[in-house]
Motif scaffolding. Structure first.
Motif, PDB file in Angstrom:
ATOM      1  N   SER A   8       0.965  -1.296  -0.220  1.00 57.59           N
ATOM      2  CA  SER A   8       0.058   0.079  -0.074  1.00 57.59           C
ATOM      3  C   SER A   8       0.885   1.122   0.026  1.00 57.59           C
ATOM      4  O   SER A   8       2.034   1.191   0.357  1.00 57.59           O
ATOM      5  N   ILE A   9       0.249   2.335  -0.523  1.00 58.86           N
ATOM      6  CA  ILE A   9       1.024   3.484  -0.486  1.00 58.86           C
ATOM      7  C   ILE A   9       0.387   4.794   0.031  1.00 58.86           C
ATOM      8  O   ILE A   9      -1.036   4.490   0.186  1.00 58.86           O
ATOM      9  N   ASP A  10       1.030   5.555   0.409  1.00 58.07           N
ATOM     10  CA  ASP A  10       0.493   6.900   1.197  1.00 58.07           C
ATOM     11  C   ASP A  10       0.754   7.961   0.473  1.00 58.07           C
ATOM     12  O   ASP A  10       1.843   8.673   0.599  1.00 58.07           O
ATOM     13  N   ARG A  11      -0.043   8.481  -0.420  1.00 60.19           N
ATOM     14  CA  ARG A  11       0.492   9.505  -1.346  1.00 60.19           C
ATOM     15  C   ARG A  11       0.507  10.944  -0.597  1.00 60.19           C
ATOM     16  O   ARG A  11       1.209  11.903  -1.022  1.00 60.19           O
ATOM     17  N   ASP A  12      -0.205  10.871   0.587  1.00 63.76           N
ATOM     18  CA  ASP A  12       0.041  12.081   1.433  1.00 63.76           C
ATOM     19  C   ASP A  12       1.453  12.338   2.026  1.00 63.76           C
ATOM     20  O   ASP A  12       2.082  13.430   2.263  1.00 63.76           O
ATOM     21  N   ARG A  13       2.141  11.166   2.223  1.00 62.41           N
ATOM     22  CA  ARG A  13       3.514  10.904   2.889  1.00 62.41           C
ATOM     23  C   ARG A  13       4.354  11.337   1.744  1.00 62.41           C
ATOM     24  O   ARG A  13       5.678  11.802   1.897  1.00 62.41           O
ATOM     25  N   CYS A  14       4.229  10.768   0.538  1.00 64.99           N
ATOM     26  CA  CYS A  14       5.307  10.657  -0.630  1.00 64.99           C
ATOM     27  C   CYS A  14       5.411  12.148  -0.881  1.00 64.99           C
ATOM     28  O   CYS A  14       4.946  12.865  -0.966  1.00 64.99           O
ATOM     29  N   ILE A  15       7.081  12.321  -1.155  1.00 57.71           N
ATOM     30  CA  ILE A  15       7.706  13.500  -1.537  1.00 57.71           C
ATOM     31  C   ILE A  15       8.196  13.622  -2.963  1.00 57.71           C
ATOM     32  O   ILE A  15       8.926  14.396  -3.425  1.00 57.71           O
ATOM     33  N   GLY A  16       7.654  12.386  -3.617  1.00 63.53           N
ATOM     34  CA  GLY A  16       8.269  12.296  -5.102  1.00 63.53           C
ATOM     35  C   GLY A  16       9.503  12.110  -5.323  1.00 63.53           C
ATOM     36  O   GLY A  16      10.201  12.636  -6.459  1.00 63.53           O
ATOM     37  N   ALA A  17      10.262  11.488  -4.208  1.00 62.72           N
ATOM     38  CA  ALA A  17      11.905  11.369  -4.572  1.00 62.72           C
ATOM     39  C   ALA A  17      12.148  10.145  -5.471  1.00 62.72           C
ATOM     40  O   ALA A  17      13.405  10.415  -5.986  1.00 62.72           O
ATOM     41  N   GLY A  18      11.141   9.550  -5.882  1.00 62.17           N
ATOM     42  CA  GLY A  18      11.455   8.564  -6.914  1.00 62.17           C
ATOM     43  C   GLY A  18      12.174   7.477  -6.771  1.00 62.17           C
ATOM     44  O   GLY A  18      12.274   6.569  -7.661  1.00 62.17           O
ATOM     45  N   MET A  19      12.800   7.229  -5.344  1.00 62.29           N
ATOM     46  CA  MET A  19      13.489   5.945  -4.939  1.00 62.29           C
ATOM     47  C   MET A  19      12.761   4.648  -5.520  1.00 62.29           C
ATOM     48  O   MET A  19      13.333   3.684  -6.018  1.00 62.29           O
ATOM     49  N   CYS A  20      11.146   4.498  -5.153  1.00 67.44           N
ATOM     50  CA  CYS A  20      10.606   3.476  -5.516  1.00 67.44           C
ATOM     51  C   CYS A  20      10.509   3.019  -7.069  1.00 67.44           C
ATOM     52  O   CYS A  20      10.897   1.990  -7.246  1.00 67.44           O
ATOM     53  N   ALA A  21      10.451   4.052  -7.643  1.00 66.03           N
ATOM     54  CA  ALA A  21      10.222   3.569  -9.116  1.00 66.03           C
ATOM     55  C   ALA A  21      11.534   3.342  -9.705  1.00 66.03           C
ATOM     56  O   ALA A  21      11.657   2.731 -10.780  1.00 66.03           O
ATOM     57  N   LEU A  22      12.690   3.706  -9.072  1.00 67.96           N
ATOM     58  CA  LEU A  22      14.027   3.540  -9.602  1.00 67.96           C
ATOM     59  C   LEU A  22      14.061   1.959  -9.380  1.00 67.96           C
ATOM     60  O   LEU A  22      14.926   1.238 -10.032  1.00 67.96           O
ATOM     61  N   THR A  23      14.002   1.758  -7.941  1.00 68.20           N
ATOM     62  CA  THR A  23      14.385   0.470  -7.615  1.00 68.20           C
ATOM     63  C   THR A  23      13.378  -0.779  -7.986  1.00 68.20           C
ATOM     64  O   THR A  23      14.158  -1.728  -8.213  1.00 68.20           O
ATOM     65  N   ALA A  24      12.330  -0.412  -8.078  1.00 68.16           N
ATOM     66  CA  ALA A  24      11.458  -1.557  -8.361  1.00 68.16           C
ATOM     67  C   ALA A  24      10.314  -1.001  -9.412  1.00 68.16           C
ATOM     68  O   ALA A  24       9.119  -0.837  -9.071  1.00 68.16           O
TER      69      ALA A  24
END
Ligand code: SF4
Length: 76
Positions: A4-20
């Motif tokens: 699950s993701i929490d878009r209210d916390r996400c700061i758009g760093a993009g580590m997740c999309a780069l990693t997986a």
């Protein structure tokens, strides 16, 4: 595994999309995380866990759901 993701916390760093990238993406407009699949196949679990651990905003939650056949607590 359930993600699950929490878009209210996400700061758009993009580590997740780069990693997986098979599991996480970033919104083209606001840069916030987009979950591609909440129930990734086993081959993507390691990457999903790694991405969750790397997220600087702790916006990704991994829930392990082994279900039937999992070892009871205390058993190795
Ligand atoms: S790594 Fe975390 S903060 Fe960065 S885009 Fe992914 S969910 Fe958002």
């Amino acid at each position: 595994m359930h993600l699950s993701i929490d878009r209210d916390r996400c700061i758009g760093a993009g580590m997740c999309a780069l990693t997986a990238p098979e599991v996480f993406d970033q919104d083209a407009e606001d840069g916030l995380v987009v979950l591609r699949t909440a129930a990734p196949p086993p081959g993507l679990h390691a990457g999903a866990r790694l991405a969750a651990g790397l997220c600087p905003a702790a916006a990704l939650t991994v829930t392990e759901q082994d279900g039937a056949g999992s070892s009871p607590p205390g058993e190795q």
